[in-house]
Design an enzyme around this catalytic site. Structure first.
Site, PDB file in Angstrom:
ATOM      1  N   GLU A  54      -0.293  13.977   8.446  1.00  0.00           N
ATOM      2  CA  GLU A  54      -0.387  15.107   9.358  1.00  0.00           C
ATOM      3  C   GLU A  54       0.618  14.976  10.503  1.00  0.00           C
ATOM      4  OE1 GLU A  54      -4.735  13.932   8.423  1.00  0.00           O
ATOM      5  OE2 GLU A  54      -2.740  13.054   8.266  1.00  0.00           O
ATOM      6  N   ARG A 193       4.278  -2.230 -11.964  1.00  0.00           N
ATOM      7  CA  ARG A 193       4.078  -3.398 -11.101  1.00  0.00           C
ATOM      8  C   ARG A 193       4.333  -3.048  -9.635  1.00  0.00           C
ATOM      9  NH1 ARG A 193       7.128  -8.384 -14.337  1.00  0.00           N
ATOM     10  NH2 ARG A 193       5.627  -8.556 -16.072  1.00  0.00           N
ATOM     11  N   GLU A 290      -2.153  -8.185 -16.995  1.00  0.00           N
ATOM     12  CA  GLU A 290      -1.159  -8.234 -18.064  1.00  0.00           C
ATOM     13  C   GLU A 290      -1.467  -9.279 -19.139  1.00  0.00           C
ATOM     14  OE1 GLU A 290       2.918  -7.705 -17.549  1.00  0.00           O
ATOM     15  OE2 GLU A 290       2.794  -6.651 -15.640  1.00  0.00           O
ATOM     16  N   GLY A 292      -3.958 -12.851 -20.746  1.00  0.00           N
ATOM     17  CA  GLY A 292      -3.862 -12.597 -22.173  1.00  0.00           C
ATOM     18  C   GLY A 292      -5.121 -11.983 -22.755  1.00  0.00           C
TER      19      GLY A 292
END
Length: 351
Positions: A54, A193, A290, A292
């Site tokens: 604003e 990322r 990411e 495993g």
């Protein structure tokens, strides 16, 4: 609500999205000022601690006298408290803007409903709820962080056409990634990322791939690297321990790190929500997971995930590490050259 209100609110969303990755725990907010169906000013929240949307929108109006005949559109309720900046509701009142249109009320306890009430009490015409669901989607990270007291969790992996995320590794298998996607998809991941607060991987992924977990293919800040290393198996030479960026290691061992790398001591039978609570306490608003496979499986089975982005390649590994299983259909499929991207949302969290 009318079509003009929707049109200008969508412009607010567009402006707000420019702050992705820079506002930290603050929301994404855009603002548009309209007089006689013509935009005379607009702005967005650029970065944490900086002027609100604003403020930037009002500053952009050359002839401030026109504000008394205008409507200001904001996708999130104007603040009514003194934080790093003065209250935006007071700024609106000082400039005598007669009409305010808002998409979402602010869930932050210091703000929720108070900014809207202050404007209404002063005689301002206020409309709330314009494109409300679209506004919630835009600020899903911020809303999850405050409503659920944990980061917004995005799962990401790439799998082969025959359903594997990695080859079957032997002791003499070289360390490094066995790529499934093309260069365009890899660049997109680096864009992702740059948009999130944290980036999380498990021990096996670090040992097998030795990822750097930074933003190299896109402009933007590196996220906080977050690693699970329960038994201290990650080698000291791992890229994730190179002190090049802020890194947090959850471990059961009494490892001591220095510089930008810090550890959080956890029990062997730690609960995933305890980890997310720690990240919440450290102001990590969102996490891109990411890998495993075990990490992804744990998030999926616990229900502690919000979004999943799964690349499906056109190559086969024949054997190796099986991809995580999603028990639902994707809401969107995007075609790439050599792969497709499937987008999932955890609608169970909406109940």
């Amino acid at each position: 609500m009318n079509s003009a209100d929707e049109k200008y609110m969508r412009r607010c969303f567009e402006l707000a999205s420019h702050g992705m990755g820079s506002t930290q725990t603050n929301p994404l907010v855009g603002s548009v000022i309209v007089r006689n169906d013509r935009i005379i000013g607009e702005g967005y929240h650029h970065e944490y601690g900086g002027p609100h949307a604003e403020v930037n929108a009002i500053r952009s109006v050359r002839d401030k006298s026109l504000l008394e005949e205008s409507t200001i559109y904001i996708n999130l309720e104007p603040c009514s408290h003194f934080g790093k900046t003065p209250p935006c509701s007071t700024l609106i009142l000082n400039h005598k803007i007669p009409r305010v249109v808002v998409s979402n009320a602010d869930p932050f306890p210091s703000v929720s409903g108070k900014g809207i009430a202050a404007l209404k009490d002063a005689g301002v015409e206020v409309h709330v709820g314009v494109l409300e669901e679209e506004g919630r989607y835009l600020n899903r990270r911020f809303l999850t962080f405050h409503d659920r007291k944990r980061p917004y969790i995005i799962l990401k992996w790439a799998e082969t056409a025959d359903g594997f995320i990695d080859i079957e590794r032997q002791e003499d298998t070289a360390v490094g990634t066995n790529w499934i996607t093309d260069q365009v998809a890899r660049t997109l991941v680096h864009k992702w990322r740059s948009e999130e607060s944290g980036l999380l991987v498990g021990t096996n992924t670090i040992i097998a791939d030795d990822p750097k977990l930074n933003v190299r293919r896109w402009a933007g800040s590196n996220p906080l690297r977050i690693a699970f290393d329960r038994n201290g198996r990650v080698p000291e030479t791992a890229n994730i321990l190179d002190n090049s960026q802020d890194t947090l290691v959850f471990t059961c061992t009494q490892e001591k790190f220095s510089g930008k790398t810090k550890s959080v001591l956890i029990d062997h039978d730690y609960d995933l929500m305890d980890v997310l609570t720690e990240l919440y306490d450290q102001k990590v608003i969102s996490v891109l997971v990411e890998g495993g496979r075990q990490i992804h499986h744990t998030f999926i089975t616990s229900g502690l995930w919000d979004e999943a982005r799964v690349f499906k390649g056109n190559i086969n590994f024949t054997a190796g590490v099986k991809a995580p299983h999603m028990d639902r259909l994707p809401v969107e499929i995007i075609e790439f050259e050599g792969s497709e991207l499937k987008i999932f949302y955890n609608t169970d969290n909406e109940r």
